[in-house]
Design an enzyme around this catalytic site. Structure first.
Site, short mmCIF file in Angstrom:
data_model
loop_
_atom_site.label_atom_id
_atom_site.label_comp_id
_atom_site.label_asym_id
_atom_site.label_seq_id
_atom_site.Cartn_x
_atom_site.Cartn_y
_atom_site.Cartn_z
N GLY A 1 10.96 -71.40 107.48
CA GLY A 1 10.88 -72.54 108.39
C GLY A 1 10.55 -73.83 107.68
CG ASP A 2 7.05 -73.96 105.46
OD1 ASP A 2 6.73 -74.32 106.60
OD2 ASP A 2 6.42 -73.11 104.81
#
Length: 312
Positions: free
Chosen positions: A253-254
């Protein structure tokens, strides 16, 4: 310039244990350590995508100095503040046989509200018109739950666009300050709205609901293997998930947030931003630990991204 803020960083130790068994002796077959925490992970990926960022946050002790040195060795400029205590170490267990990823996270430092305010004032002194500030991850003990809301309000006053990627209450409170872009996953989004949201159409309608309520400009909802949904006032795009071999899902997600920030900084269209972030997320899933994928891996996946435009 893009600034990443990691209020609760960590040293990520990733180990590989085939057939992990509870209440038994398990033997590690591979191990690596990486400077981590969501904002730091974002900065690592931004660098691989060919852009610059300044990684800020709160560190402590020998572990904190190790993290700062490791981040700077990657060519990333830093602006950390140091406090008493020791930055946490998080254990990530990858089981290649059972295909599981297990996180065991330490609680981290205890940080006063004054320290968080000190870091905020430092960042406000550095930022200039057109910059972006990314607020992501958990907050340390001692920080008020409203800390992200406070940061977003302060950035808005200076005309700085913010990207919010946080959990539960910190996420809900941060929305009240009108961040420019938010990136929840579908489970977080469903919990926030108090109803199960499954299809891209349901998620899109909910995204527009939040945009109208809080003045958010862009919403990106990650949907795991089903890809991600990208929503603005004028467009809605669903990017299908790419099927790739999984090295580690930690930091996926980062990497999406990093690509979105780069796309915004470069003025890319929503379609190009969706394609870049989908490919970046998939490329980073293929890596072990929280290391960032090389741009060549991202570039190879770009043509494979399938996009669908949805009705408004």
């Amino acid at each position: 310039m893009i600034y990443t803020v990691t209020l609760n960083p960590a040293l990520d130790k990733t180990v590989e244990i085939p057939s992990l068994t509870v209440d038994a002796v398990n033997r590690i077959t591979k191990m690596r350590t990486d400077p981590g925490g969501k904002g730091i992970n974002v900065s690592k990926v931004i660098g691989k995508l060919g852009s610059k960022s300044i990684a800020t946050g709160i560190l402590g002790g020998d572990t904190g100095h190790y993290i700062q040195a490791a981040v700077e060795a990657m060519g990333i400029e830093t602006g950390f503040v140091f406090v008493e205590g020791e930055t946490r170490t998080n254990l990530k267990i990858v089981d290649p046989v059972l295909h599981t990823n297990t996180d065991i996270n330490e609680p981290g430092l205890t940080v006063s509200e004054e320290v968080a305010e000190w870091l905020l004032q430092n960042v406000l002194n550095w930022v200039e018109q057109g910059d972006f500030v990314i607020l992501s991850g958990s907050i340390p003990k001692g920080c008020p739950k409203t800390v992200y809301r406070t940061w977003i309000e302060a950035c808005n006053e200076k005309g700085i666009r913010t990207i919010l990627d946080a959990d539960s209450e910190q996420f809900a409170l941060g929305l009240e300050a009108s961040p420019y872009l938010i990136k929840p996953n579908n489970h977080e989004f469903s919990a926030l709205l108090g109803r199960e949201l499954v299809t891209p159409q349901e998620l899109g309608a909910a995204a527009r609901e939040l945009m109208a309520k809080y003045g958010i400009q862009e919403v990106v909802v990650s949907m795991g293997g089903d890809g991600a949904l990208y929503v603005t006032a004028d467009e809605m795009i669903h990017a299908e998930g790419l099927k790739v071999p999984v090295g580690s899902t930690v930091g996926a997600g980062d990497s999406v947030v990093a690509a979105l920030a780069v796309a915004l900084e470069r003025g890319m269209s929503l379609e190009d931003a969706a394609r870049l972030s989908a490919a970046t997320g998939a490329a980073n899933v293929m890596c072990s630990g929280t290391q960032a994928a090389e741009y060549e891996a991202v570039e190879a996946l770009l043509p494979q991204v399938v996009l669908h435009r949805l009705a408004k």
